[in-house]
Write a protein that holds these residues in place. Structure first.
Motif, short mmCIF file in Angstrom:
data_model
loop_
_atom_site.label_atom_id
_atom_site.label_comp_id
_atom_site.label_asym_id
_atom_site.label_seq_id
_atom_site.Cartn_x
_atom_site.Cartn_y
_atom_site.Cartn_z
N UNK A 2 44.03 39.87 45.42
CA UNK A 2 44.32 38.64 44.69
C UNK A 2 45.44 37.86 45.38
N UNK A 3 45.62 36.64 44.92
CA UNK A 3 46.69 35.79 45.46
C UNK A 3 48.03 36.45 45.23
N UNK A 4 48.96 36.21 46.13
CA UNK A 4 50.30 36.77 46.05
C UNK A 4 51.30 35.63 46.16
N UNK A 5 52.21 35.54 45.21
CA UNK A 5 53.20 34.46 45.18
C UNK A 5 54.46 34.89 45.93
N UNK A 6 54.86 34.08 46.87
CA UNK A 6 56.12 34.30 47.59
C UNK A 6 57.21 33.63 46.76
N UNK A 7 57.90 34.41 45.96
CA UNK A 7 58.83 33.87 44.97
C UNK A 7 59.91 32.98 45.55
N UNK A 31 58.35 30.46 37.58
CA UNK A 31 57.67 30.93 38.79
C UNK A 31 56.22 31.22 38.46
N UNK A 32 55.35 30.97 39.42
CA UNK A 32 53.93 31.28 39.24
C UNK A 32 53.71 32.78 39.29
N UNK A 33 52.82 33.27 38.42
CA UNK A 33 52.47 34.68 38.36
C UNK A 33 50.95 34.77 38.32
N UNK A 34 50.38 35.63 39.17
CA UNK A 34 48.93 35.77 39.27
C UNK A 34 48.46 36.99 38.48
N UNK A 35 47.39 36.81 37.71
CA UNK A 35 46.74 37.92 37.04
C UNK A 35 45.64 38.41 37.99
N UNK A 38 41.92 38.40 37.00
CA UNK A 38 41.21 37.13 36.87
C UNK A 38 40.97 36.45 38.22
N UNK A 39 41.78 36.75 39.22
CA UNK A 39 41.70 36.08 40.52
C UNK A 39 40.41 36.44 41.23
N UNK A 40 39.68 35.41 41.70
CA UNK A 40 38.42 35.62 42.42
C UNK A 40 38.56 35.29 43.91
N UNK A 41 39.80 35.13 44.37
CA UNK A 41 40.10 34.89 45.78
C UNK A 41 39.43 33.62 46.34
N UNK A 42 39.38 32.57 45.53
CA UNK A 42 38.76 31.32 45.97
C UNK A 42 39.68 30.51 46.89
N UNK A 43 40.97 30.83 46.88
CA UNK A 43 41.99 30.18 47.70
C UNK A 43 42.32 28.75 47.30
N UNK A 44 41.83 28.30 46.16
CA UNK A 44 42.14 26.94 45.70
C UNK A 44 43.64 26.78 45.47
N UNK A 45 44.29 27.82 44.95
CA UNK A 45 45.73 27.75 44.70
C UNK A 45 46.52 27.65 45.99
N UNK A 54 51.91 30.64 48.41
CA UNK A 54 50.80 31.51 48.01
C UNK A 54 50.09 32.03 49.24
N UNK A 55 49.85 33.32 49.23
CA UNK A 55 49.14 33.97 50.33
C UNK A 55 48.19 35.00 49.76
N UNK A 56 47.37 35.57 50.58
CA UNK A 56 46.47 36.63 50.15
C UNK A 56 46.77 37.92 50.90
N UNK A 57 47.96 38.00 51.49
CA UNK A 57 48.43 39.21 52.15
C UNK A 57 49.79 39.51 51.56
N UNK A 58 49.96 40.65 50.93
CA UNK A 58 51.25 40.99 50.33
C UNK A 58 52.31 41.15 51.40
N UNK A 59 53.53 40.85 51.07
CA UNK A 59 54.63 40.87 52.02
C UNK A 59 54.74 42.21 52.72
N UNK A 60 54.51 43.30 52.04
CA UNK A 60 54.60 44.63 52.64
C UNK A 60 53.52 44.90 53.67
N UNK A 61 52.46 44.11 53.66
CA UNK A 61 51.35 44.31 54.59
C UNK A 61 51.41 43.38 55.80
#
Length: 67
Positions: A2-7, A31-35, A38-45, A54-61
């Motif tokens: 899912x989307x990941x918010x860079x706070x 701050x934006x928070x992603x569920x 519910x996220x379908x990875x459409x990348x609209x956000x 917003x990214x789709x790769x968590x900071x740790x990865x």
């Protein structure tokens, strides 16, 4: 994933909240928070975010210097 918010980059503008077709993003303490359920990875956000928060790769990865 899912989307990941860079706070540190999120400015609380709500563009992502208003753009998400699945209503997977909410605001919590300005701050934006992603569920992820519910996220379908459409990348609209990610496209709507003017701050690059917003990214789709968590900071740790994220790979640093290609390694």
């Amino acid at each position: 994933m899912s989307a990941y918010i860079l706070e540190k980059l999120c400015r609380g503008c709500k563009r992502c909240v208003n753009t998400c077709p699945e209503q997977a993003i909410a605001m919590l303490s300005h701050l934006a928070v992603v569920d992820p359920k519910k996220c379908v990875e459409c990348e609209a956000c990610m496209e709507a975010c003017m701050h690059g928060a917003i990214t789709f790769v968590e900071a740790g990865e994220m790979k640093i210097n290609g390694g």
